[in-house]
Design a protein around this motif. Sequence first.
Motif, PDB file in Angstrom:
ATOM      1  N   TRP A  36     -20.860 -13.746 -29.306  1.00 58.53           N
ATOM      2  CA  TRP A  36     -20.735 -13.061 -28.021  1.00 58.53           C
ATOM      3  C   TRP A  36     -20.311 -14.034 -26.938  1.00 58.53           C
ATOM      4  CZ3 TRP A  36     -20.431  -8.161 -28.463  1.00 58.53           C
ATOM      5  CH2 TRP A  36     -21.187  -7.482 -29.423  1.00 58.53           C
ATOM      6  N   GLY A 142     -35.696  -5.472 -24.765  1.00 58.74           N
ATOM      7  CA  GLY A 142     -34.934  -6.585 -24.209  1.00 58.74           C
ATOM      8  C   GLY A 142     -33.859  -7.087 -25.156  1.00 58.74           C
ATOM      9  N   TRP A 144     -30.822  -8.051 -24.041  1.00 57.11           N
ATOM     10  CA  TRP A 144     -29.531  -7.563 -23.544  1.00 57.11           C
ATOM     11  C   TRP A 144     -28.719  -8.646 -22.840  1.00 57.11           C
ATOM     12  CZ3 TRP A 144     -28.865  -3.290 -26.011  1.00 57.11           C
ATOM     13  CH2 TRP A 144     -29.928  -2.432 -26.244  1.00 57.11           C
ATOM     14  N   GLY A 145     -29.219  -9.872 -22.830  1.00 52.08           N
ATOM     15  CA  GLY A 145     -28.459 -10.956 -22.206  1.00 52.08           C
ATOM     16  C   GLY A 145     -28.706 -11.061 -20.712  1.00 52.08           C
ATOM     17  N   HIS A 146     -28.151 -12.097 -20.112  1.00 50.32           N
ATOM     18  CA  HIS A 146     -28.499 -12.441 -18.729  1.00 50.32           C
ATOM     19  C   HIS A 146     -27.996 -11.432 -17.702  1.00 50.32           C
ATOM     20  CE1 HIS A 146     -24.455 -14.136 -19.143  1.00 50.32           C
ATOM     21  NE2 HIS A 146     -24.349 -14.080 -17.835  1.00 50.32           N
ATOM     22  N   MET A 147     -27.006 -10.608 -18.061  1.00 48.69           N
ATOM     23  CA  MET A 147     -26.482  -9.641 -17.097  1.00 48.69           C
ATOM     24  C   MET A 147     -27.357  -8.401 -17.017  1.00 48.69           C
ATOM     25  SD  MET A 147     -23.696 -10.713 -15.560  1.00 48.69           S
ATOM     26  CE  MET A 147     -22.618  -9.334 -15.118  1.00 48.69           C
ATOM     27  N   MET A 148     -28.231  -8.183 -17.999  1.00 50.27           N
ATOM     28  CA  MET A 148     -28.997  -6.938 -18.020  1.00 50.27           C
ATOM     29  C   MET A 148     -30.457  -7.166 -18.429  1.00 50.27           C
ATOM     30  SD  MET A 148     -28.620  -3.806 -17.152  1.00 50.27           S
ATOM     31  CE  MET A 148     -26.883  -3.673 -16.768  1.00 50.27           C
ATOM     32  N   GLY A 149     -30.934  -8.428 -18.340  1.00 49.23           N
ATOM     33  CA  GLY A 149     -32.321  -8.634 -18.727  1.00 49.23           C
ATOM     34  C   GLY A 149     -32.638 -10.104 -18.860  1.00 49.23           C
ATOM     35  N   GLU A 151     -35.410 -11.304 -19.113  1.00 52.73           N
ATOM     36  CA  GLU A 151     -36.601 -11.599 -18.320  1.00 52.73           C
ATOM     37  C   GLU A 151     -37.517 -12.588 -19.053  1.00 52.73           C
ATOM     38  OE1 GLU A 151     -35.358  -8.545 -18.767  1.00 52.73           O
ATOM     39  OE2 GLU A 151     -35.522  -7.349 -16.932  1.00 52.73           O
ATOM     40  N   TYR A 155     -33.029 -19.018 -18.779  1.00 55.51           N
ATOM     41  CA  TYR A 155     -32.022 -18.597 -17.804  1.00 55.51           C
ATOM     42  C   TYR A 155     -32.693 -17.897 -16.633  1.00 55.51           C
ATOM     43  CZ  TYR A 155     -28.631 -15.829 -15.354  1.00 55.51           C
ATOM     44  OH  TYR A 155     -27.900 -15.273 -14.348  1.00 55.51           O
ATOM     45  N   HIS A 159     -32.871 -18.938 -12.770  1.00 53.98           N
ATOM     46  CA  HIS A 159     -32.269 -18.041 -11.790  1.00 53.98           C
ATOM     47  C   HIS A 159     -33.288 -17.649 -10.725  1.00 53.98           C
ATOM     48  CE1 HIS A 159     -30.586 -14.348 -10.070  1.00 53.98           C
ATOM     49  NE2 HIS A 159     -29.419 -14.865 -10.377  1.00 53.98           N
ATOM     50  N   LEU A 202     -22.157 -20.836 -10.759  1.00 50.42           N
ATOM     51  CA  LEU A 202     -22.505 -19.432 -10.992  1.00 50.42           C
ATOM     52  C   LEU A 202     -21.309 -18.623 -11.490  1.00 50.42           C
ATOM     53  CD1 LEU A 202     -24.627 -18.874  -7.772  1.00 50.42           C
ATOM     54  CD2 LEU A 202     -25.475 -18.743 -10.120  1.00 50.42           C
ATOM     55  N   TYR A 203     -20.106 -19.117 -11.246  1.00 47.61           N
ATOM     56  CA  TYR A 203     -18.915 -18.335 -11.588  1.00 47.61           C
ATOM     57  C   TYR A 203     -17.917 -19.135 -12.415  1.00 47.61           C
ATOM     58  CZ  TYR A 203     -21.155 -15.342  -8.268  1.00 47.61           C
ATOM     59  OH  TYR A 203     -22.094 -14.586  -7.641  1.00 47.61           O
ATOM     60  N   PHE A 206     -19.491 -21.426 -14.911  1.00 47.25           N
ATOM     61  CA  PHE A 206     -20.806 -20.964 -15.383  1.00 47.25           C
ATOM     62  C   PHE A 206     -20.942 -21.138 -16.892  1.00 47.25           C
ATOM     63  CE2 PHE A 206     -23.368 -17.486 -17.263  1.00 47.25           C
ATOM     64  CZ  PHE A 206     -24.607 -17.849 -16.751  1.00 47.25           C
TER      65      PHE A 206
END
Lengths: 342, 342
Positions: A36, A142, A144-149, A151, A155, A159, A202-203, A206
């Motif tokens: 991924w 969980g 789902w990766g850093h964009m959606m979880g 927790e 990372y 963050h 961050l971009y 990243f």
Amino acid sequence: VWMGKIKIGGTHSKAVLVSAEGHILAETDGPCTNHWLVGVDNCINGINDMVQRAKIKAGLDPDTPVCSLGMSLSGGEQKAAIQKLIDDMRERYPKLSQSYFITTDAIGAMATASDYGGIVVISGTGSNCKLVNPDGTQVGCGGWGHMMGDEGSAYWISHLAIKTFFDARDNLVTSPHDINYVKKAMEEYFQVSDLMGMLPHLYRIFQKSHFAGFCRKLAEGGSAGDALCQHVFTEAGKALARHIVAVLPKVHQDLFSGELGLPVLCVGSVWRSWELMKSGFAQVLSEAQAHGYSHFQKYSLLTLRQSSALGGAKMGAKNAGASLPLDYSANVNVFFSHTFNQ
Amino acid sequence: VWMGKIKIGGTHSKAVLVSAEGHILAETDGPCTNHWLVGVDNCINGINDMVQRAKIKAGLDPDTPVCSLGMSLSGGEQKAAIQKLIDDMRERYPKLSQSYFITTDAIGAMATASDYGGIVVISGTGSNCKLVNPDGTQVGCGGWGHMMGDEGSAYWISHLAIKTFFDARDNLVTSPHDINYVKKAMEEYFQVSDLMGMLPHLYRIFQKSHFAGFCRKLAEGGSAGDALCQHVFTEAGKALARHIVAVLPKVHQDLFSGELGLPVLCVGSVWRSWELMKSGFAQVLSEAQAHGYSHFQKYSLLTLRQSSALGGAKMGAKNAGASLPLDYSANVNVFFSHTFNQ
């Protein structure tokens, strides 16, 4: 007959070559090979490289395929993507292995610890939770990766600390504690002098694993007594415990009744900071227990003493029709147990 | 003498060619030209293309440079990056413009509305807030992009709705309302059949503007009465108001005392859903006012009736030693005013 087993992480990967008797013949390391994150080509090349090096290290012929290759990786439940990965590997590297088996990192870890089930909570670069019941059924939360979880992961902790600093500077949210340690640690780790300097990290440049690596600095700060660092780890403890609470309603009765109570297998580097997470973690589980889980009387946290690749190898061998005996009790270590007040 | 002015957005860009008298000669559109998102090369090529098309559309010689080119873009406060952008433009396209001026999207919008100052709150693909005091000093809040903020933006609203769905499915957090509309809208907009299907949209093929575009479907749902859609917009209203509260302590006394009270210039497509955000927005400002801003008696929300590129052109002209007269009252529209109870 040897079996390869590979653990694919967000930051680094590990391959283990195992004999038919279950002995480890060689281990090799590699970079992040999560398809991924790095793409299928880099993933396949990285896997082949690790396995071939392991064969050579063990004094074996690199042109003879291993009997089976069991791989555990996050995203290992995506059937179509996994089948493509296997097809590509067969075609590109016919000398790699005779058979292939891919499972998730959580299931690979669980297979290393037990054949009875339990809850796996992964907190490394990312986070994930999986309940495996004694009948083999699985329930996840969980992953789902850093964009959606993610927790409670490294990372997420990194963050949270940096976001707390940004929000304090913006006067958007007041920080619960002094931000100076986090500020200095961030400036040092990312080599920046202000908030603007963080934007490339961050971009444009990243890298999740590098960003997550900042968590180590926060763990150092927490151990040295910094209140904000301690706070983000307490929050991580709560977040990870919430994953367990999420799957609690689906836990089979029998999993509560063993000597250890509910077994929770803790995988990933963030668990090294258990002492910093303990209060938040215990609080969330106590609250959940108090609200209607009367049969939930005790839980124990376990870590693996062996690489979770061992469980992947076992499952790979099973898939190829062979069986790999594992001494489960030698593979795990109980590092925390808690019995709720009656 | 003509002046170009370009508004660079996260989703699309707009160029306006203005005569020395302030009349619009031609307008052209282009794709997202934010250099943070598409890189410097695409950014420069996109800008040149829009300006040259505008010259031709206005019947002007494309080989004659415009007098000045004023550009507003998010990230426009980063001096080193901006200077490099200008240097590259001069070198690559010498016939583009005689002089260049770059400012942020917020300041470009403010210069279109007033030369006295106020608070600009942008909520488009991303979000940002900037206070401009009568003396020209600026105080910002937010604008760090989707990885570190963008609260109340279309991206954030889309993410909040989808995250609420993910968390409900995981049993991690209970949704405050029925998730079925959001589920169906997500499956339709992203053309997926399950949560797994969302992963490519979050990672491999993630495009912020496309992800943020889902917000339109949520606005439709909210207007049609779906409670979860209404909820995410109420939360967005709160988030945007919190940006204003963040800069309140730095607002110059005089900005409170005009006829409109505190002027808040609202820029970006999310403000079209004002009716859905109103209750959350008003609540946060009322709470802040009640907690110690006695001189804050009234606020008014304004939108631009003209493209914010006009302010960019004015600032570009000023930078080139020319002045562009603007009729501010014709440029804005007051769409909401609120006076707090005494």
